[in-house]
Write an enzyme that holds these catalytic residues in place. Structure first.
Site, short mmCIF file in Angstrom:
data_model
loop_
_atom_site.label_atom_id
_atom_site.label_comp_id
_atom_site.label_asym_id
_atom_site.label_seq_id
_atom_site.Cartn_x
_atom_site.Cartn_y
_atom_site.Cartn_z
N GLY A 92 0.85 -1.18 0.00
CA GLY A 92 0.00 0.00 0.00
C GLY A 92 0.88 1.23 0.00
O GLY A 92 1.87 1.29 -0.73
N SER A 124 5.68 -5.35 -1.16
CA SER A 124 5.65 -3.95 -1.58
C SER A 124 6.05 -3.02 -0.44
O SER A 124 7.20 -2.97 -0.05
CB SER A 124 4.26 -3.62 -2.14
OG SER A 124 4.22 -2.36 -2.74
N ALA A 125 5.12 -2.26 0.13
CA ALA A 125 5.45 -1.36 1.24
C ALA A 125 6.05 -2.12 2.41
O ALA A 125 6.99 -1.65 3.06
CB ALA A 125 4.20 -0.60 1.69
N HIS A 161 8.63 -3.31 -7.23
CA HIS A 161 7.95 -2.97 -8.48
C HIS A 161 8.90 -2.31 -9.48
O HIS A 161 8.48 -1.49 -10.29
CB HIS A 161 6.76 -2.03 -8.26
CG HIS A 161 5.82 -2.45 -7.18
ND1 HIS A 161 4.96 -3.51 -7.30
CD2 HIS A 161 5.59 -1.92 -5.94
CE1 HIS A 161 4.24 -3.63 -6.19
NE2 HIS A 161 4.62 -2.68 -5.35
N GLU A 196 8.77 -7.32 -10.69
CA GLU A 196 7.55 -8.02 -10.34
C GLU A 196 7.75 -9.54 -10.46
O GLU A 196 8.27 -10.03 -11.46
CB GLU A 196 6.39 -7.59 -11.24
CG GLU A 196 6.09 -6.10 -11.20
CD GLU A 196 5.56 -5.63 -9.86
OE1 GLU A 196 4.41 -5.21 -9.80
OE2 GLU A 196 6.32 -5.68 -8.87
#
Length: 234
Positions: A92, A124-125, A161, A196
């Site tokens: 997020g 991700s985060a 990413h 990714e």
């Protein structure tokens, strides 16, 4: 690097043509080696609520028999982290995630728990937090944490990413590589660009790049290099 630290540092929770966590689910379950985990939903992708985000993880892991509880549901979140069997911090907005952890005074608790062997999964985060700072996240600073210092399990920064320049694109804005070069005008730590479908498995003070793609390593004053899947040296 502390040899007790166990990390699964995942670039993204969802890849093209696959649903949430599907491509990484087996590796995640094998990594945590338990049937329950605590999920940290504070990054709130697209503004989703804590309950909704946690429910998504519960649904994704239900077929593996993993019981998932949201950290936000505990009255004593410090105690919950201390007693957790595994922790998963979702993606997020990295700024919002780190700000919330600082406000709840949980940063040091997470550091201490992982330092003693608590399995840590990040996407991700949540992966950004495993590095030295969040200075190489792709997110907009929608809120301002009291510090950009992250959990500092790894001796470098992450750029999940990571995207290579598209030679057919007419876009003339900055590439990811350009932005990381700008970062290195003022910061010395290395930055690992995770494409990714790639992830890092960290155990026994060894960092293994997994997946089918290489990662791109940026170091101040040097040309970027491609690192192939396998054990990495820093």
């Amino acid at each position: 690097m502390n040899s007790n630290i166990r990390l699964l540092v995942i670039s993204t929770s969802t890849i093209h043509g696959s649903s949430f966590l599907t491509y990484i689910k087996d590796d995640l379950v094998d990594f945590i080696q338990t049937d329950e985990l605590i999920f940290v939903p504070y990054a709130r992708p697209s503004g989703i609520s804590y309950d909704e985000y946690t429910a998504n993880v519960q649904t994704a892991l239900a077929d593996k028999g993993i019981r998932v509880s949201g950290l936000h549901t505990y009255s004593d979140q410090k105690e919950a982290i201390g007693q957790a069997k595994a922790i998963f911090i979702g993606g997020g907005n990295t700024f919002l995630l780190l700000k919330t952890l600082y406000e709840l005074d949980l940063v040091n608790d997470l550091k201490a728990a992982v330092a003693t062997g608590l399995p840590y999964v990040g996407t991700s985060a949540g992966s950004n937090l495993t590095g030295l700072t969040i200075g190489t996240t792709n997110d907009m600073p929608i809120v301002y944490p009291p510090s950009f210092d992250a959990l500092q399990f790894l001796p470098f920064n992450l750029n999940p990413h990571y995207l290579d320049p598209d030679p057919n694109s007419t876009h003339k804005g900055e590439t990811r590589e350009t932005r990381i070069r700008e970062f290195h005008q003022f910061n010395t730590q290395a930055v690992l660009g995770l494409r990714e479908g790639s992830w890092l498995h960290v155990e026994n003070a060894q960092i293994e790049l997994k997946g089918t793609l290489s990662a791109r390593l940026f170091q101040q004053g040097k040309e970027p290099i491609e690192l192939q899947p396998g054990y990495l040296q820093f």
